[in-house]
Design an enzyme around this catalytic site. Sequence first.
Site, PDB file in Angstrom:
ATOM      1  N   CYS A   1       0.838  -1.204   0.000  1.00 58.40           N
ATOM      2  CA  CYS A   1       0.000   0.000   0.000  1.00 58.40           C
ATOM      3  C   CYS A   1       0.874   1.256   0.000  1.00 58.40           C
ATOM      4  CB  CYS A   1      -0.911  -0.017   1.219  1.00 58.40           C
ATOM      5  SG  CYS A   1      -1.960   1.434   1.327  1.00 58.40           S
TER       6      CYS A   1
ATOM      7  N   CYS B   1      -5.126  -2.220   6.551  1.00 54.44           N
ATOM      8  CA  CYS B   1      -5.704  -0.946   6.109  1.00 54.44           C
ATOM      9  C   CYS B   1      -7.140  -1.062   5.616  1.00 54.44           C
ATOM     10  CB  CYS B   1      -4.815  -0.271   5.068  1.00 54.44           C
ATOM     11  SG  CYS B   1      -3.870  -1.391   4.028  1.00 54.44           S
TER      12      CYS B   1
END
EC number: 2.8.1.13
Length: 373
Positions: free
Chosen positions: A103, A200
């Site tokens: 990410c 996340c």
Amino acid sequence: MTDNSKTRVVVGMSGGVDSSVTALLLKEQGYDVIGVFMKNWDDTDEFGVCTATEDYKDVAAVADQIDIPYYSVNFEKEYWDRVFEYFLAEYRAGRTPNPDVMCNKEIKFKAFLDYAMTLGADYVATGHYAQVVRDEDGIVHMLRGADNNKDQTYFLSQLSQEQLQKTMFPLGHLQKPEVREIAERAGLATAKKKDSTGICFIGEKNFKEFLSQYLPAQKGRMMTIDGRDMGEHNGLMYYTIGQRGGMGIGGQKGGDNAPWFVVGKDLSKNILYVGQGFHHESLMSTSLDASMIHFTRDMPEEFEMECTAKFRYRQPDSKVTVKVKGDKSEVIFAEPQRAITPGQAVVFYDGQECLGGGIIDQAYKDGKVCQYI
């Protein structure tokens, strides 16, 4: 005193206290600050409540308080293509991925950085606990955050020199309690907001439930290394090497009543191997192979070095010898290591500096493959 007013910094704001204080500090230092909220995942829950909406309200409240413009940008497609597909592919392959590393590499410091440039950014900034230092040759070195407990260089280890050249980490020299204190003193709306946990995009959801929506679980046999059948497992993807508990065999005796751990996987036969004792011999290895090897600055195509490494977040450093060949490397441990997990990141350090890292493919014990996938 430097005049920072002509330097535009675009801050990735999540609605949490760290990124709020990041924006505040830069504003106080006179930078031209813009806040950007990234929506990477459609996280509407079963009651129709989207946590991203709540987080965006917090971003708006803080941005209004410190008087900076703010925007929201949607990276759901980029996230799905570059992070989530990778995440699922790793689980399908019997591995345990680290989506945060990907990410940062693909979204927070690529898609977001590109977007920030369209806003005329000179730099981007995030609330990560890490530090960047530029040497006399203009090369940027990434150092651990001053708060050992919060240092996030492990997750930033795949960032390139180009990305680091454009990045600021204003919290890098601070301890977490100091950050909260700054937020409270300034009366920021997020001062008392608790830190987010979990992956996340999953947030606080039940991981097993979440994964089963995307990958059908295949039940199979659970066995000891010497062939004793211990019952059924729920699907190899739900277990990680070195995991204790969650196997439903806690009461079964053997060994010296030591707890049971996941000690191996055989993807082709769909077998989960379990063993007793934290330091079960099947959990110990002496070297690993890694791919996606990447350094934060230019390195030769082929070289060998001695340094320290982390094999998981918040683990003490271990001494290693690294033999690099292109984007692959062999990492040899000075001392045997426990539960080296394929799919996780191996990250290299020289003292305080994070040099880069790679993704673990395979662990070995004295040259023999550990049956971890």
